[in-house]
Enzyme design. Structure first.
Site, PDB file in Angstrom:
ATOM      1  N   HIS A  96      14.954  -0.723  -3.044  1.00  0.00           N
ATOM      2  CA  HIS A  96      14.511  -1.571  -1.938  1.00  0.00           C
ATOM      3  C   HIS A  96      15.309  -2.872  -1.916  1.00  0.00           C
ATOM      4  O   HIS A  96      14.915  -3.852  -2.542  1.00  0.00           O
ATOM      5  CB  HIS A  96      13.017  -1.874  -2.088  1.00  0.00           C
ATOM      6  CG  HIS A  96      12.163  -0.639  -2.100  1.00  0.00           C
ATOM      7  ND1 HIS A  96      12.051   0.176  -3.200  1.00  0.00           N
ATOM      8  CD2 HIS A  96      11.377  -0.083  -1.140  1.00  0.00           C
ATOM      9  CE1 HIS A  96      11.229   1.183  -2.924  1.00  0.00           C
ATOM     10  NE2 HIS A  96      10.808   1.059  -1.685  1.00  0.00           N
ATOM     11  N   GLY A 227       2.468  -5.910   3.123  1.00  0.00           N
ATOM     12  CA  GLY A 227       1.704  -4.775   2.612  1.00  0.00           C
ATOM     13  C   GLY A 227       0.555  -5.227   1.732  1.00  0.00           C
ATOM     14  O   GLY A 227      -0.581  -4.758   1.873  1.00  0.00           O
ATOM     15  N   HIS A 333      14.399  -1.858   4.238  1.00  0.00           N
ATOM     16  CA  HIS A 333      13.282  -1.999   3.293  1.00  0.00           C
ATOM     17  C   HIS A 333      13.449  -1.122   2.064  1.00  0.00           C
ATOM     18  O   HIS A 333      13.410  -1.616   0.947  1.00  0.00           O
ATOM     19  CB  HIS A 333      11.951  -1.665   3.994  1.00  0.00           C
ATOM     20  CG  HIS A 333      10.829  -1.411   3.043  1.00  0.00           C
ATOM     21  ND1 HIS A 333      10.075  -2.428   2.510  1.00  0.00           N
ATOM     22  CD2 HIS A 333      10.345  -0.264   2.487  1.00  0.00           C
ATOM     23  CE1 HIS A 333       9.170  -1.907   1.686  1.00  0.00           C
ATOM     24  NE2 HIS A 333       9.316  -0.609   1.654  1.00  0.00           N
ATOM     25  N   GLU A 481     -15.446  -4.269  -6.495  1.00  0.00           N
ATOM     26  CA  GLU A 481     -15.105  -3.465  -7.674  1.00  0.00           C
ATOM     27  C   GLU A 481     -13.596  -3.422  -7.915  1.00  0.00           C
ATOM     28  O   GLU A 481     -13.137  -3.558  -9.044  1.00  0.00           O
ATOM     29  CB  GLU A 481     -15.648  -2.038  -7.521  1.00  0.00           C
ATOM     30  CG  GLU A 481     -17.159  -1.942  -7.424  1.00  0.00           C
ATOM     31  CD  GLU A 481     -17.668  -2.163  -6.004  1.00  0.00           C
ATOM     32  OE1 GLU A 481     -16.847  -2.289  -5.076  1.00  0.00           O
ATOM     33  OE2 GLU A 481     -18.902  -2.227  -5.820  1.00  0.00           O
ATOM     34  N   HIS A 544     -24.874   7.623  -4.732  1.00  0.00           N
ATOM     35  CA  HIS A 544     -24.869   6.781  -5.930  1.00  0.00           C
ATOM     36  C   HIS A 544     -24.801   7.578  -7.233  1.00  0.00           C
ATOM     37  O   HIS A 544     -24.772   6.990  -8.311  1.00  0.00           O
ATOM     38  CB  HIS A 544     -26.117   5.881  -5.934  1.00  0.00           C
ATOM     39  CG  HIS A 544     -26.030   4.740  -4.964  1.00  0.00           C
ATOM     40  ND1 HIS A 544     -25.769   4.928  -3.629  1.00  0.00           N
ATOM     41  CD2 HIS A 544     -26.148   3.397  -5.134  1.00  0.00           C
ATOM     42  CE1 HIS A 544     -25.736   3.756  -3.013  1.00  0.00           C
ATOM     43  NE2 HIS A 544     -25.961   2.804  -3.898  1.00  0.00           N
TER      44      HIS A 544
END
Lengths: 734, 734
Positions: A96, A227, A333, A481, A544
């Site tokens: 890149h 990104g 890129h 999380e 769950h």
């Protein structure tokens, strides 16, 4: 912990880091003695006075940035970075080039003018940290490490970019390349790691700094791209960074308007500046990131002046800057420019040098970082010696965190249990371990994603880590999380003695799996405290209730999946999790109460699988019953039923498959004799993978569908996770 | 597709939905004939003129909201919702009363005054959609469905809340409870689904509406809490909703300042209003969400008036409103109030009614929704009849999307290949399938998370779905894998004929696994196009190379994990993925070129595992070589080597384990005879789970560590994924 001088400490750290990373012989230990100083007076350490002066200015954390370097030399240095990236990608025929070409100016200023580091000891504790969150642009970082004098990236390393066994893989990997702090590439992970690094610094500074001796004092810099901005992960951690007021976190947003699919207009039109202001960040916009060196310098100066908020410096750049036909397009890129365009770029930027050639004046310009870096470290070592004299207790704690050497006898703090101890949920038993460990392990800290009272993860001796109380050790991650896991990776990789834990319901590892995989890959010994580990959580229902999660972590490399059955096994799991610093651990813990079983022990958990009871002789039981976690009790009870009927039965706990795999063949045979094919396993989760343990003729009792909403006892019955089912399966095999 | 009247279509849909969900007999089909009308003049459909008048106003999408209902009756109705939630949680001794008590006012207004739906046909196409993103508060939705007259939630269902086999599980589940649109509970998923539902509406409206006949015209409402806001997932999808300008998405943010761990101050202090403005949303703040009915009504009116942006209505509420001792505290979030506090709340809110009792005037007030709903549907049916006459082609396409009936012969569009066809990467072969399907399947649409040109997922006949071109079918998700998956769940569950696909690198399923699990659980037939499926991707290195991912999806319930080896297998995988609408599919596809193998076929993919070549007789080969995807070629070549040495060798493709599991024992025996224990598998991924296929004496060749950065060919050699390794393993077993 044995006392050692700060010099020894520093060297010990270097040695440790080298051996951890399997990277030997190429990092030399600087000659500290010649540079050591206990004064803060300016010292001439190179033959170029302007640099040594700047060194002193920076060493005293002044905010004046020297800009006397000839700007044409800066141009040349920036173009050197660009062409090292262009040439390496061209040689590899993959990579890149676009980001390094666009971000060369800001990163040049960072590595050449701003950051404090010691290239000959990439693990010097008080270095500034840099994280390339847009990891695909790794040639940028390799070029910088090369220029700065890191032995990990020599010319031959640049030339073997992306090749087997090289120090310059396709994305930055801390375990391959000293000087790379964390492992990035999966977008958003890097900025999250940077938040963890900055949190670690803020915590240590609050805990250990004393008036007149700021022994912990460094910045965390990061470059992130469009990104990273789009990933929800970055939102989670940037919200927390704002909440925590991480003033020494300075992130550069490479605003180049191009992503792989084209102009960011097709999918990314939000107002990033305004969003970061809403998150509590200080925001600065550098409009000319391609050549506006002074703008970049001023922005950094401003960012450092804002000490109560993290700063986002939005730097508008041109991706592939300098390439006459490919700049500002997605084509630059992620692919080599191609021979013709490389030539055109050389011509466009007036670059007469051969591939991989660093002009002599550029080389000479950067060469000062080796002595300067050694001086930084020597200064700090002197400071630490003084600190140690005045604050021996604090110094010992800090040393433990810096070196990763745990205080002798720490493991004795872990609780032990007998079958007479009152039964309890393993999540509660886990809390006893967490609190015991936090008292004896200086770098132990962590928290939950808004489930502390369900995961049972609060450290009772400590308060909350918050903006105004960063010396505390309970981290409050909110319902984030993924951010939690990735921040813990940053904390773990800040210093070897940091042992972060983090918690949520086991099923929600699905939200953070990308970060957990990076823990495993980057050898970050995070402890994942995952409660409510089966249908045993009951009424919350299938959204769950984990089913396939245990299997899915058993399949992942370099992560230990523990499912302890009771108090001793929970303590045993923590003992190993704390010990093995280069392997993360997942502890699956019950919501429901469990008895302490005869035959379990802390020590045996190290074997991964072991016999807890057996009425057979000659290593030939009629049947082997195997269980984990909350179902080991069922296996033990089924054994009692069968024994009453005259059968010889062995009960085996399979608390951690990865550890069992590491045992000798003789040991494995002693637990699972190859002659005994009558084997039944029970686990309230997917049976996927159990075939390996029970063999072709064995049976596995488990759950291969989703769960349901009902009280736990009812669910166990309806899904057939019962003593009766196990007895029946055993009888069918005997 | 056979022609049918709009009445038949509507009934067919209802019947289909009922049988899909295994929910029979309790949903009755309304007597359409008595209500059918082809005029738009006001009609009296109940004996309460104010309601029928309002019906007409809403049916014509006027923005005037009737507020003539006696506000004391509204109070009473709102309290009914509160107490149904309180009583059900109390009886279950588990659940979340806090949210229903706080959100009763806004949701009452939604279900009673704003939304258009037909309680006797929960699947009526043009209904407004409601998503409770804060799914733990599901008793709120059950209470609303009960009052509104849905047969899925009767009094006895409320009384069996969270019990085995009930229609009222602990979190809302579309596959259990008609009237629930999607499955929520894992935070952030619901608002993401809502974005998908709103996208689906905007797409269909742009594609099918005609001047004077807006056949597609409905809103999507959602309630999300602080937890949803913190999840990065919500950030991803809200950024996209703003980008796409989803004007008919109206989200209520239950701003109650409490999360499980306490006050949101401990982890969530960002400025949500400002952030949503930055994301391109219209933001309204209702300061009194507890009793400010008119404020709520005005906010909805304003939200509907803004047609080019989604709207966030921040509604400040008190969690557990009405509970004198627990309101505004985390203790009311996730546990029953307790007998004493229930009594105190009854007294505080002046509620003399028995548990589960709905006061007669409240019952009577809500009773009009059954005839009104039938009238909504009948009006729409009439509209559709008129539409069908004027636009028969469009109507046929729309019908296919509404009913899920695919056009006859659609599967003939799939390409087929012979061993002579030029070899290609399965990602490219996948693109041929995607483009072929999009031409014949009206509801086929999708996109990539900023990797369209790598995943090869662009539909060449269509443009980009964007704010100004929502009729197009290429979705541009940006680098937002998790949001992409969850949005596709919403699209899939909008109408049975929507077949969304979404794409990224296989390794990044780690970012979106939570959404993929919801696809599987909620029976949303999303197609996951996952390219770069092994170390075969080469230089990008271990952060980008999946290893354990195939195993981890094989372990997940109700999801088909395909790893096709060539063109025919790729087409075969798509054929099944499109056919099985209640099971999502994952297609692992290669970056590298592969040959078309003799013996593969579209038809055999349906068997999951099948023989592609065999030189043995009597179902007793010397050895069985098993491969998947890019390694099937290696197995075939290894077989050739062994056959030249005189061995009898069977080569088996194991393209989809789940489908093989569904086959008869006789078929399984014909592929893997139990007498043949010499079996070798090869797959460039974790060997975890293969024990089940190769048996106790077989061998599995795979990769049980992380990959590395180097060209693909080098990696295959270094990791031992070679013909030689397979031949050697086979010989060791023969």
């Amino acid at each position: 912990m044995a006392s050692s001088s700060s010099l020894t400490l520093s060297q010990a750290l270097l040695t440790r880091a080298i051996s951890i990373n399997g990277y030997e012989n190429s990092v030399s230990i600087p000659a500290f003695s010649g540079l050591k100083s206990t004064t803060t007076a300016p010292r001439i350490i190179t033959n170029r006075s302007s640099y040594s002066l700047r060194h002193v200015i920076r060493a005293s954390v002044a905010e004046t940035i020297d800009t006397t370097t000839d700007s044409s030399l800066v141009d040349k240095s920036v173009n050197t970075i660009r062409f090292l990236a262009i040439d390496a990608v061209e040689k590899a025929k993959s990579g890149h080039p676009g980001l390094p070409m666009g971000c060369a100016p800001m990163s040049h200023i960072l590595y050449d003018e701003i950051m404090r580091y010691n290239p000959k000891n990439p693990y010097w504790f008080n270095r500034d940290r840099f994280v390339l969150s847009a990891g695909h642009g790794c040639m940028l970082q390799y070029a910088l490490l090369h220029l700065a004098g890191y032995d990990s990236v020599r010319e031959e390393d640049l030339m073997s970019f992306r090749q087997w066994g090289s120090k310059t893989p396709g994305h930055p990997e801390n375990f391959e390349t000293p000087g790379v702090e964390v492992t990035t590439g999966p977008l958003g992970q890097g900025i999250a790691n940077a938040v963890g690094l900055a949190l670690a610094e803020k915590h240590l500074a609050a805990r250990f700094n004393k008036p007149g001796n700021e022994i912990v004092d460094h910045y965390t810099y990061s470059i992130l791209g469009d990104g990273c901005q789009m990933e929800g992960l970055s939102h989670e951690v940037c919200s927390l960074a704002g909440h925590w007021g991480l003033g020494k976190l300075i992130a550069f947003y490479d605003d180049n308007h191009i992503s792989i699919d084209g102009d960011t207009e097709i999918a990314f039109t939000e107002n990033v500046d305004k969003r970061f202001e809403a998150l509590g960040w200080h925001v600065i916009w550098v409009k000319n990131g391609n050549t506006g060196y002074d703008e970049i310098r001023a922005a950094i100066r401003e960012a450092k002046a804002v000490t109560d908020k993290p700063t986002l410096i939005k730097v508008t750049t041109t991706i592939g800057y300098g390439s006459p036909n490919k700049a500002n397009s997605y084509s630059v890129h992620g692919a080599a420019l191609g021979e013709k365009e490389v030539e055109a770029t050389r011509s466009n930027l007036g670059w007469p040098y051969a591939p991989f050639q660093v002009p002599e004046d550029v080389k000479s310009h950067w060469s000062r970082h080796t002595p300067e870096g050694a001086a930084h470290e020597a200064d700090w070592n002197a400071k630490f010696t003084a600190y140690e004299k005045m604050y021996p207790e604090e110094a010992a704690e800090l040393k433990s965190i810096i070196s990763g050497e745990l205080p002798a006898g720490w493991e004795k703090a872990l609780p032990t249990y007998t079958p007479e101890s009152p039964g309890d949920a393993t999540r509660n038993l886990s809390q006893q371990c967490l609190n015991a460990l936090a008292k004896v392990v200086p770098g132990f800290l962590g928290g939950s994603a808004d489930l502390a009272s369900s995961n049972m993860t609060l450290l009772k001796s400590f308060g909350d880590f918050q903006k105004a109380t960063p010396e505390e050790r309970n981290l409050r991650f909110g319902v984030r999380e993924h951010g939690m896991g990735a921040i813990c990776n940053g904390i773990a990789l800040h210093s070897p003695g940091f042992i972060p834990y983090c918690a949520t319901f086991f099923v929600f590892t699905d939200y953070m799996r990308a970060a957990m995989r990076i823990s495993a890959l980057s050898e970050a010994g995070v402890i994942y405290v995952m409660t409510h580990d089966s249908i045993g959580l009951g009424e919350d229902g299938p959204t769950h209730q984990p089913v396939e999660h245990i299997s899915s972590f058993r399949a992942m490399p370099n992560i230990m999946m523990f499912r302890p059955a009771d108090g001793n096994e929970t303590a045993g799991a923590y003992k190993i999790a704390v010990t093995k610093r280069n392997t993360p651990s997942v502890l699956a813990l019950s919501r429901q109460k469990l008895p302490h079983l005869p035959g379990t022990s802390i020590e045996n958990v190290e074997k991964g699988g072991y016999t807890i009871s057996d009425n057979s002789t000659g290593n030939k039981p009629d049947v082997i019953l195997i269980g984990t976690g909350s179902e080991l009790e069922i296996a033990a009870q089924a054994a009692e039923v069968l024994r009453k009927e005259g059968k010889t039965v062995r009960v085996v706990s399979f608390v951690c498959w990865e550890l069992f795999d590491e045992q000798s063949d003789a040991y494995k045979e002693s637990v699972l004799p190859s002659d005994v094919s009558a084997r039944v396993s029970i686990e309230a989760g997917s049976t996927f993978g159990w075939g390996k343990i029970v063999g072709g003729k064995g049976k596995s009792i488990g759950i291969d569908s989703f769960g349901a909403s009902a009280p736990a006892g009812k669910l166990y019955k309806e899904f057939g996770i019962t003593i009766e089912a196990m007895v029946e399966a055993a009888k069918s095999l005997i």
